[in-house]
Design an enzyme around this catalytic site. Structure first.
Site, PDB file in Angstrom:
ATOM      1  N   SER A 155      -8.928  -8.440   7.503  1.00  0.00           N
ATOM      2  CA  SER A 155      -8.437  -8.574   6.134  1.00  0.00           C
ATOM      3  C   SER A 155      -9.155  -7.571   5.254  1.00  0.00           C
ATOM      4  O   SER A 155     -10.383  -7.448   5.317  1.00  0.00           O
ATOM      5  CB  SER A 155      -8.686  -9.992   5.610  1.00  0.00           C
ATOM      6  OG  SER A 155      -8.254 -10.114   4.273  1.00  0.00           O
ATOM      7  N   CYS A 156      -8.375  -6.836   4.452  1.00  0.00           N
ATOM      8  CA  CYS A 156      -8.961  -5.912   3.484  1.00  0.00           C
ATOM      9  C   CYS A 156      -8.483  -6.302   2.090  1.00  0.00           C
ATOM     10  O   CYS A 156      -7.532  -7.088   1.958  1.00  0.00           O
ATOM     11  CB  CYS A 156      -8.591  -4.464   3.803  1.00  0.00           C
ATOM     12  SG  CYS A 156      -6.856  -4.053   3.518  1.00  0.00           S
ATOM     13  N   PRO A 157      -9.116  -5.801   1.023  1.00  0.00           N
ATOM     14  CA  PRO A 157      -8.763  -6.260  -0.328  1.00  0.00           C
ATOM     15  C   PRO A 157      -7.298  -6.079  -0.682  1.00  0.00           C
ATOM     16  O   PRO A 157      -6.696  -6.944  -1.314  1.00  0.00           O
ATOM     17  CB  PRO A 157      -9.668  -5.410  -1.237  1.00  0.00           C
ATOM     18  CG  PRO A 157     -10.844  -5.088  -0.378  1.00  0.00           C
ATOM     19  CD  PRO A 157     -10.299  -4.922   1.009  1.00  0.00           C
ATOM     20  N   GLY A 159      -4.887  -5.664   1.620  1.00  0.00           N
ATOM     21  CA  GLY A 159      -4.096  -6.337   2.640  1.00  0.00           C
ATOM     22  C   GLY A 159      -2.990  -5.490   3.212  1.00  0.00           C
ATOM     23  O   GLY A 159      -1.973  -5.999   3.672  1.00  0.00           O
ATOM     24  N   THR A 163      -6.152  -3.535   7.108  1.00  0.00           N
ATOM     25  CA  THR A 163      -5.985  -4.817   7.806  1.00  0.00           C
ATOM     26  C   THR A 163      -5.345  -4.599   9.173  1.00  0.00           C
ATOM     27  O   THR A 163      -5.830  -5.097  10.200  1.00  0.00           O
ATOM     28  CB  THR A 163      -5.115  -5.761   6.961  1.00  0.00           C
ATOM     29  OG1 THR A 163      -5.786  -6.028   5.725  1.00  0.00           O
ATOM     30  CG2 THR A 163      -4.867  -7.084   7.692  1.00  0.00           C
TER      31      THR A 163
END
Length: 625
Positions: A155-157, A159, A163
């Site tokens: 998960s990345c900020p 998304g 990700t």
């Protein structure tokens, strides 16, 4: 400045398509080239090259295994490649395509091992009777002797890109090392490829490759290793190796590391949490979504209810005086917290169904339910409507890859919110408001017989599964009625929820010969949980001996609920246990209310003592061991 146009495309992986395009753009910038890249992913083409861009280009790079309309590149200098080469050897590919072999060296962006190369066509070696000596080279990465099972979350900020690129890198690395892996992507449109409880249970290690907060509730009994998406992307094999070496239990619990379960008496709170986690993992379908909404709503309702109760310390009508502390507390609890109750319930039901895209339409639908007088019943309806509408929109709408980021922040929230809003206003809102109004009127005008029957029903439900679906249904019903200023059911529900742990605690003190030493110790902790209105304090006793514990608890709780309703006790706070009894005007008929709790506690304890057989210290000690 040379002009380059390129096409990247991987039939199997959208991540490879994006990685190849980004590598070409970044490296071309360092080399001083003007570049435009078209991406062909599994879901379609994005950033399509225009005829003018193709006509003005000095060279064309086709780093793709996808079918492409090559007629548009007729007469151009074309360099054919693969997505893997574009990622691994970007600078070399660009130099060879442009014919600029004399340019200064530029480091390749992708480190070896980040992305496996697609197979390149090579000529077969000439047969030789005697193998020629080979120069020494680094040994290939070892393949796992015993394949392990891995589950992971990325998960990345935003998304979007990292990700899925991190998930791809972990998948490739695990396969190269001989392990089995499943990766859940928590992207901008919600969770993709979600992990099941069975897969989590079977896993040897959990990897969290995330730059955002990821809930670890599902992994309470597993070894977890946390890292960033960047590390997973650049060194998937190293991340996996480090995970097996350094993963720890969440919270670094000592008992969990050895696999032993704490004795009930030594850690009743921990045992309660473990059993609650097991129950949560078993929830599925609408019940799971309802409980998610309730779990997020309870803190809002508790904070608001206690603020209202505190305002009554200054007098039952003290909040009518503007500018007073009582008025401020009433504004905090009644006008702010309770106004959020239905929207939060609706929003997080939708969130459970559709993930982040469902949150906005759920909140909006819940607010509309409050405004049109549909109350908590309308919130339930709007939450499920918003969740399933957003869920199906998320699956039905297909956009080019470069527009996918608009789905969770614009397209789904807008369409789902409008759909839910129109349904609430024109279709379901008015009938539900009429049902709630009728229910409120019936509760307000109940006869004593009806009140006693409702108290028996709600009280018994609180003890049937002690924090399970039946218990939570009764609690949700009572809490929902607080917004309609109906306080009798809330008093009955809280009193009935306190008696199971209190009754068991009393039984362990009176009849010690019927309980093991650990159970007697657990009884002390159960007393504390009981006076705090935590019914789950009785779960370890019920789990160990359900036939002798649950029926007495149901009888005691049903009796307490009936007496509370008969005495006309009203509770304006949705939680707090015995501690709210000291707040003036928070509970009406306080003495009779306390009597109802005491009677239920004594009946529960007496029936448990009758049902359980006495034992000797030797037999009870052996049972505990």
């Amino acid at each position: 400045m040379k002009k380059v146009v390129a096409v990247t495309g991987s039939r199997a992986s959208a991540a490879h398509t994006a990685m190849a395009a980004e590598a070409l753009e970044a490296t071309a910038d360092m080399l001083g080239y003007d570049i435009r890249v078209e991406r062909i992913g599994p879901d379609g083409t994005s950033d399509r090259l225009s005829d003018v861009e193709i006509r003005n280009a000095d060279v064309v790079i086709l780093a793709t295994d996808q079918p492409d309309d090559q007629d548009r590149f007729q007469g151009k200098n074309i360099r054919r490649s693969t997505p893997g080469e574009a990622i691994r050897h970007t600078a070399r590919l660009l130099r060879e395509a442009a014919g600029d072999r004399e340019l200064p060296q530029v480091a390749e962006l992708a480190s070896p091992g980040t992305v496996p190369l697609e197979p390149m066509p090579v000529a077969p070696p000439a047969p030789s009777p005697v193998p020629a000596p080979q120069p020494s080279r680094a040994a290939p990465p070892p393949v796992a002797e015993t394949p392990k099972r891995i589950v992971a979350i990325t998960s990345c900020p935003t998304g979007i890109a990292h990700t899925f690129m991190a998930a791809e890198a972990l998948n490739k690395a695990a396969r190269a090392l001989g392990h089995q892996i499943k990766v859940e992507t928590q992207g901008s449109v919600g969770a993709g490829n979600p992990l099941t409880p069975e897969e989590i249970e079977a896993a040897d290690v959990v990897i969290i490759a995330a730059d955002t907060n990821v809930a670890l509730d599902r992994f309470s009994n597993k070894r977890v290793y946390s890292t960033s998406t960047g590390r997973a992307l650049k060194g998937g094999k190293e991340v996996i190796a480090t995970a097996f070496e350094k993963a720890q239990m969440p919270g670094d619990g000592g008992d969990a590391a050895t696999g032993s379960k704490p004795a009930a008496g030594r850690n009743l709170a921990g045992e309660v949490e473990r059993l609650k986690a097991e129950r949560s993992a078993q929830r599925t379908g609408p019940y799971k979504h309802l409980m998610t909404g309730v779990s997020y709503t309870i803190p809002v309702v508790v904070a608001g209810g206690l603020a209202i109760a505190l305002s009554f310390m200054f007098g039952i009508d003290a909040a009518n005086e503007e500018g007073s502390l009582a008025a401020a507390l009433m504004q905090i609890g009644g006008q702010a917290a309770f106004a959020l109750m239905v929207p939060v319930l609706s929003g997080y039901i939708a969130f459970s169904i559709a993930d982040r895209p469902g949150l906005a339409p759920g909140l909006i639908g819940g607010m509309l339910a409050s405004q049109i007088g549909a109350g908590f019943l309308g919130g339930l309806a709007s939450g499920f409507l918003a969740g399933y509408i957003a869920y199906y929109l998320k699956n039905w709408i297909r956009l080019p890859q470069n527009l996918e980021g608009l789905k969770p922040v614009l397209i789904i929230p807008l369409l789902a919110s409008v759909a839910v809003g129109l349904l609430m206003i024109y279709v379901v809102g008015a009938p539900i408001a009429a049902i709630l109004s009728g229910l409120t009127a019936w509760l307000s005008g109940m006869t004593s017989a009806n009140a006693v029957f409702l108290g028996l029903l709600l009280g018994g439900m609180m003890a049937v599964d002690m924090g399970g679906p039946v218990n939570k249904s009764a609690y949700t019903f009572a809490v929902g009625l607080l917004a309609s200023q109906t306080y009798l059911p809330m008093a009955a529900v809280m009193a009935a929820g306190m008696t199971p742990p209190l009754g068991l605690a009393l039984a362990t003190m009176i009849a010690k010969n019927r309980f093991t030493p650990d159970e007697r110790d657990a009884g002390k902790a159960a007393a504390v949980l009981g006076i705090s209105f935590i019914t789950e304090g009785a779960i370890p006793f019920a789990a160990k001996d359900p036939l002798r514990v649950i029926p007495p608890a149901i009888v005691g709780s049903a009796l307490t609920g009936a007496l509370s309703m008969l005495f006309g006790c009203m509770l304006r706070a949705p939680h707090g246990g015995i501690f709210v009894l000291g707040i003036p005007n928070a509970v009406t008929n306080v003495g009779l209310y306390a009597l109802a709790i005491v009677v239920g506690t004594v009946v529960t304890a007496g029936l448990v003592i009758v049902f359980k057989k006495p034992g000797t210290e030797a037999t009870l000690g052996a049972e505990a061991a």
